[in-house]
Design a protein around this motif. Structure first.
Motif, mmCIF file in Angstrom:
data_model
loop_
_atom_site.group_PDB
_atom_site.id
_atom_site.type_symbol
_atom_site.label_atom_id
_atom_site.label_comp_id
_atom_site.label_asym_id
_atom_site.label_seq_id
_atom_site.Cartn_x
_atom_site.Cartn_y
_atom_site.Cartn_z
ATOM 1 N N PHE A 73 61.856 114.030 88.995
ATOM 2 C CA PHE A 73 60.138 113.916 89.064
ATOM 3 C C PHE A 73 59.596 115.552 88.994
ATOM 4 C CE2 PHE A 73 61.277 109.559 90.061
ATOM 5 C CZ PHE A 73 60.612 108.972 89.009
ATOM 6 N N GLY A 74 60.377 116.334 89.471
ATOM 7 C CA GLY A 74 60.035 117.844 89.650
ATOM 8 C C GLY A 74 59.108 117.949 90.823
ATOM 9 N N SER A 75 58.531 119.146 90.665
ATOM 10 C CA SER A 75 57.626 119.563 91.883
ATOM 11 C C SER A 75 56.567 120.499 91.597
ATOM 12 C CB SER A 75 58.522 120.239 92.915
ATOM 13 O OG SER A 75 57.488 120.516 94.173
ATOM 14 N N LEU A 76 55.364 120.425 92.264
ATOM 15 C CA LEU A 76 54.160 121.215 91.873
ATOM 16 C C LEU A 76 54.192 122.482 92.736
ATOM 17 C CD1 LEU A 76 50.930 118.885 91.374
ATOM 18 C CD2 LEU A 76 52.248 120.219 89.613
ATOM 19 N N GLU A 77 54.704 122.559 93.778
ATOM 20 C CA GLU A 77 54.601 123.628 94.787
ATOM 21 C C GLU A 77 56.030 124.470 94.856
ATOM 22 O OE1 GLU A 77 51.932 124.859 95.952
ATOM 23 O OE2 GLU A 77 50.764 123.118 95.232
ATOM 24 N N LYS A 78 56.916 123.907 94.238
ATOM 25 C CA LYS A 78 58.219 124.669 94.146
ATOM 26 C C LYS A 78 58.851 124.475 92.856
ATOM 27 C CE LYS A 78 61.022 121.010 96.291
ATOM 28 N NZ LYS A 78 62.010 120.358 97.330
ATOM 29 N N PRO A 79 59.907 125.445 92.454
ATOM 30 C CA PRO A 79 60.467 125.316 90.973
ATOM 31 C C PRO A 79 60.780 123.689 90.624
ATOM 32 C CG PRO A 79 61.409 127.302 92.143
ATOM 33 C CD PRO A 79 60.515 126.445 93.193
ATOM 34 N N PRO A 80 60.499 123.321 89.591
ATOM 35 C CA PRO A 80 59.908 123.935 88.340
ATOM 36 C C PRO A 80 58.218 124.257 88.362
ATOM 37 C CG PRO A 80 60.198 121.719 87.961
ATOM 38 C CD PRO A 80 60.740 121.728 89.087
ATOM 39 N N TYR A 81 57.686 123.703 89.267
ATOM 40 C CA TYR A 81 56.005 123.985 89.332
ATOM 41 C C TYR A 81 55.754 122.715 88.447
ATOM 42 C CZ TYR A 81 57.767 128.442 91.303
ATOM 43 O OH TYR A 81 58.317 129.114 92.124
ATOM 44 N N ILE A 82 56.265 121.875 87.969
ATOM 45 C CA ILE A 82 55.633 120.911 87.084
ATOM 46 C C ILE A 82 56.066 119.534 87.543
ATOM 47 C CG2 ILE A 82 56.264 119.887 84.696
ATOM 48 C CD1 ILE A 82 57.368 122.924 83.943
ATOM 49 N N ALA A 83 55.429 118.507 87.567
ATOM 50 C CA ALA A 83 55.726 117.293 88.274
ATOM 51 C C ALA A 83 55.151 116.114 87.198
ATOM 52 C CB ALA A 83 55.422 117.299 89.340
ATOM 53 N N LEU A 84 56.086 114.866 87.044
ATOM 54 C CA LEU A 84 55.734 113.711 86.769
ATOM 55 C C LEU A 84 54.889 112.662 87.624
ATOM 56 C CD1 LEU A 84 55.983 111.666 84.127
ATOM 57 C CD2 LEU A 84 58.150 111.320 84.886
#
Length: 450
Positions: free
Chosen positions: A325-336
């Protein structure tokens, strides 16, 4: 049974339903897929005007600051307990984008919690905007007014009528067009995994044979309505720094446009994928089953995802498959924003990109795939909208329907001088592995499940 109103009639909402605090307002119609309609809401005071531009809920401002009115996939949700005390009326409107008009729209109906229905908009000609209905306070209760009044001028005219100051030029500027880049050679038809240069955990995919499905029948309507409305007021606020921008940019295949950087960094970039909802299927099954004409057990699980490449060489995928699901505050700075497997959501699926870290991201390839079910892209009629503060909404329609392959590359975002260019791709693949190879991502792929 719902109370079916005629134009000009009014009905109680809460008087006979004292426990009703939230309204689900569905607007449905039948039109050619090339015709784009937009639902909006204006929160009005005693003078029939908005207090400021934030009281205008539309595609670029989908939620009021009070969270009392929210717009999702052309449907409205109203929390009556949160409506500000200075708002006495909520005008619900529908407009047509570009060069179309309401003579091209049929079977239009508004439904409020299955309590009230109103068929509107039939037998109009050159009108491009309709005030469909009003939700208003009366002696401490909420009521519904079936307005059905149409006039010319589109969304800009509605804004001026309700006191919203809009930019003088409301037509979308043409995107910067570049020549489509040469297509890479077709990937080899092999199941041998591709070695990945990524430092992230290997991603997974699921490959299954697509099938076909007949489309659902169109809804019917037996009532015709003719309506008109006096010319809108030309009054507007004088604070030009708070004008509302109504622009949109619809990309054609191979075209690209850059997001506008208004400060030191880009704001949050929101990438949303949504689908058509036929009215016929609204009362049974989940959201995706309503689209594809099946029962809940026949639903299609359509997922939004993206490949990413960071400036440091880190590569990977953000998707529900494999719980990446990713992450906004750490790599990849992209989140679902999670995964809807029930088909119950009306807002589609959304990927968010943290604009503060744009300098750390090299490129993002947005795609979707059908995890379970039938590859019928024409039936879904998908639309991707890219939103970024300060930029017009960028529209990418999945309007190439000839393929029955279950994976579709939609749009490519590439870092250019601290902002992103957005290019329309819309190309279909047997699996994400072949999408990866086509754009030289170089990840290692294995079969997997949610």
């Amino acid at each position: 049974m719902a109370n079916e109103l005629q134009r000009g009639q009014k009905a109680d909402i809460t008087k006979n339903n004292p426990a009703l605090k939230k309204l689900n307002i569905a607007l449905n119609w039948q039109a050619d897929s090339s015709i784009e309609l937009d639902t909006s809401a204006f929160l009005l005071g005693d003078n029939g005007k908005v207090a400021d531009e934030s009281d205008f809920v539309f595609y670029s401002n989908p939620a009021h600051s009070s969270q009392s009115v929210r717009l999702a996939n052309n449907q409205l949700e109203i929390d009556l307990l949160k409506v500000p005390s200075n708002v006495n009326k909520i005008a619900i409107t529908l407009t047509i984008y570009s060069r179309h008009n309401f003579s091209q729209v049929k079977n239009a109906v508004i439904n409020v919690n299955d309590l009230i229905t109103f068929k509107f908009g039939e037998n109009l000609s050159s009108e491009t905007a309709i005030v469909v209905a009003e939700i208003y306070r009366y002696k401490g209760e909420w009521k519904f007014n079936a307005v059905g009044a149409g006039f010319n001028g589109g969304l800009a005219a509605l804004c001026k009528n309700f006191g919203v100051d809009v930019s003088d030029d409301t037509s979308a500027p043409p995107p910067t067009v570049s020549q489509p880049k040469p297509q890479p050679a077709a990937p080899p038809q092999s199941t041998t995994p591709v070695q990945s240069s990524a430092t992230s955990t290997p991603s997974t995919e699921n490959i299954r044979k697509p099938m076909r499905l007949d489309p659902p029948s169109a809804p019917t309507n037996r009532q015709s309505i003719s309506s008109s409305m006096p010319p809108p007021s030309t009054s507007s606020t004088s604070d030009t720094s708070k004008r509302v921008d109504l622009k949109k940019v619809e990309l054609k295949k191979g075209e690209k446009v850059s997001l506008v950087k208004t400060g030191a960094t880009l704001g949050e970039i929101v990438i949303n994928l949504n689908w058509t909802q036929p009215q016929k299927m609204r009362q049974s099954g989940g959201f995706l089953s309503r689209i594809f004409g099946g029962s809940q057990s026949d639903k299609i699980d359509l997922d939004l995802a993206c490949l990413y490449e960071l400036q440091d060489g880190n590569k990977g995928v953000v998707q529900a498959l494999g719980k990446c699901f990713g992450s906004l505050e750490k790599p990849p700075y992209i989140a679902l924003d999670g995964d809807d497997r029930t088909g119950a959501k009306t807002t589609g699926e959304t990927i968010r990109v943290n604009g503060k870290y744009v300098d750390k991201i090299k490129r993002i390839l947005v795609f979707t795939f059908i995890y379970e079910g039938v590859a019928n892209w024409q039936q879904a009629d998908g639309v991707v909208t890219v939103k970024c503060p300060g930029s017009p909404d960028i529209i990418v329609k999945m309007d190439e329907y000839g393929s029955d392959l279950p994976n579709c590359g939609i749009a490519l975002l590439e870092n250019q001088g601290g902002t992103f260019s957005v290019e329309k791709i819309v190309k279909f693949y047997q699996s994400t592995r072949y999408l990866d190879q086509d754009f030289n991502w170089g990840l290692r792929w294995t079969s997997g499940r949610k």
